[in-house]
Design an enzyme around this catalytic site. Sequence first.
Site, PDB file in Angstrom:
ATOM      1  N   ARG A   1      -0.417  -5.603   4.727  1.00  0.00           N
ATOM      2  CA  ARG A   1       0.255  -5.045   3.556  1.00  0.00           C
ATOM      3  C   ARG A   1       1.479  -4.234   3.972  1.00  0.00           C
ATOM      4  O   ARG A   1       1.451  -3.538   4.990  1.00  0.00           O
ATOM      5  CB  ARG A   1      -0.698  -4.135   2.774  1.00  0.00           C
ATOM      6  CG  ARG A   1      -1.938  -4.836   2.258  1.00  0.00           C
ATOM      7  CD  ARG A   1      -2.878  -3.881   1.547  1.00  0.00           C
ATOM      8  NE  ARG A   1      -3.394  -2.851   2.445  1.00  0.00           N
ATOM      9  CZ  ARG A   1      -4.337  -1.965   2.110  1.00  0.00           C
ATOM     10  NH1 ARG A   1      -4.862  -1.995   0.891  1.00  0.00           N
ATOM     11  NH2 ARG A   1      -4.760  -1.066   2.981  1.00  0.00           N
TER      12      ARG A   1
ATOM     13  N   GLU B   1     -11.475   4.610  -5.305  1.00  0.00           N
ATOM     14  CA  GLU B   1     -11.657   3.160  -5.407  1.00  0.00           C
ATOM     15  C   GLU B   1     -12.068   2.753  -6.818  1.00  0.00           C
ATOM     16  O   GLU B   1     -12.841   3.442  -7.484  1.00  0.00           O
ATOM     17  CB  GLU B   1     -12.716   2.677  -4.420  1.00  0.00           C
ATOM     18  CG  GLU B   1     -12.344   2.860  -2.957  1.00  0.00           C
ATOM     19  CD  GLU B   1     -11.198   1.977  -2.530  1.00  0.00           C
ATOM     20  OE1 GLU B   1     -10.844   1.034  -3.262  1.00  0.00           O
ATOM     21  OE2 GLU B   1     -10.638   2.234  -1.448  1.00  0.00           O
TER      22      GLU B   1
ATOM     23  N   ARG C   1       0.869  -1.186   0.000  1.00  0.00           N
ATOM     24  CA  ARG C   1       0.000   0.000   0.000  1.00  0.00           C
ATOM     25  C   ARG C   1       0.901   1.229   0.000  1.00  0.00           C
ATOM     26  O   ARG C   1       1.804   1.346   0.834  1.00  0.00           O
ATOM     27  CB  ARG C   1      -0.906  -0.010   1.237  1.00  0.00           C
ATOM     28  CG  ARG C   1      -1.807   1.214   1.406  1.00  0.00           C
ATOM     29  CD  ARG C   1      -2.818   1.300   0.269  1.00  0.00           C
ATOM     30  NE  ARG C   1      -3.906   2.209   0.586  1.00  0.00           N
ATOM     31  CZ  ARG C   1      -3.849   3.536   0.539  1.00  0.00           C
ATOM     32  NH1 ARG C   1      -2.714   4.135   0.201  1.00  0.00           N
ATOM     33  NH2 ARG C   1      -4.905   4.269   0.842  1.00  0.00           N
TER      34      ARG C   1
END
Length: 202
Positions: A137, A94, A86
């Site tokens: 992440r 999104e 990320r």
Amino acid sequence: MAELEQEPSSSGSSSLVASLLLGALSVAALSVAVGGCARPIVSHRALSPNRALSPNSADASEATVTNIVDGDTLDLTIEGVTERVRLLGIDTPESVSSTTPDQCFGAEATEALRGLLPVDSRVRIERDTEARDRYGRLLLYLHRSGDQLFVNEWMVSSGFANAVAYEPNDRLAPAFSRAEAEAKSRGEGLWSHCDGPDQPLE
């Protein structure tokens, strides 16, 4: 146990004491491993990319791009391990979320990152304070190896992302805020096509 209370008088006694202590330590370690409070075991190899990263390292590790997920998420191969990454300090609309409807300029942001970082391209990776988010992440700043383009900042300055400070990983927040202000003033990307970040795609 009486012999343990006596002072060792020979190498044989010393060996017996050492063996008993080693056995006790082994049992204690086993108890911790099977206890309900034990944390999940992560292999040394899986952790090695984290250990190689340093917030202020002048020679941050390099990685290879293997997949672009969306405008702020991608997969990198680091020391033979593929990691979901990320991008730090930014947020893009999104475009692939299963819980959030597609948002204005989300597809464009994904294509922009894909154009910047084609599969098999190399990047220099840099971390901040925390190495991972709650989803596991890696949290990274990326610099394109060929020309050292700072990918995170470019996404903001080009209007594909807005600046978001995620504490404690906010070392570069001022730079991202300036990049966002300049993108807004120029009407770059989402700032001219959308009513700001997080606008549902119509």
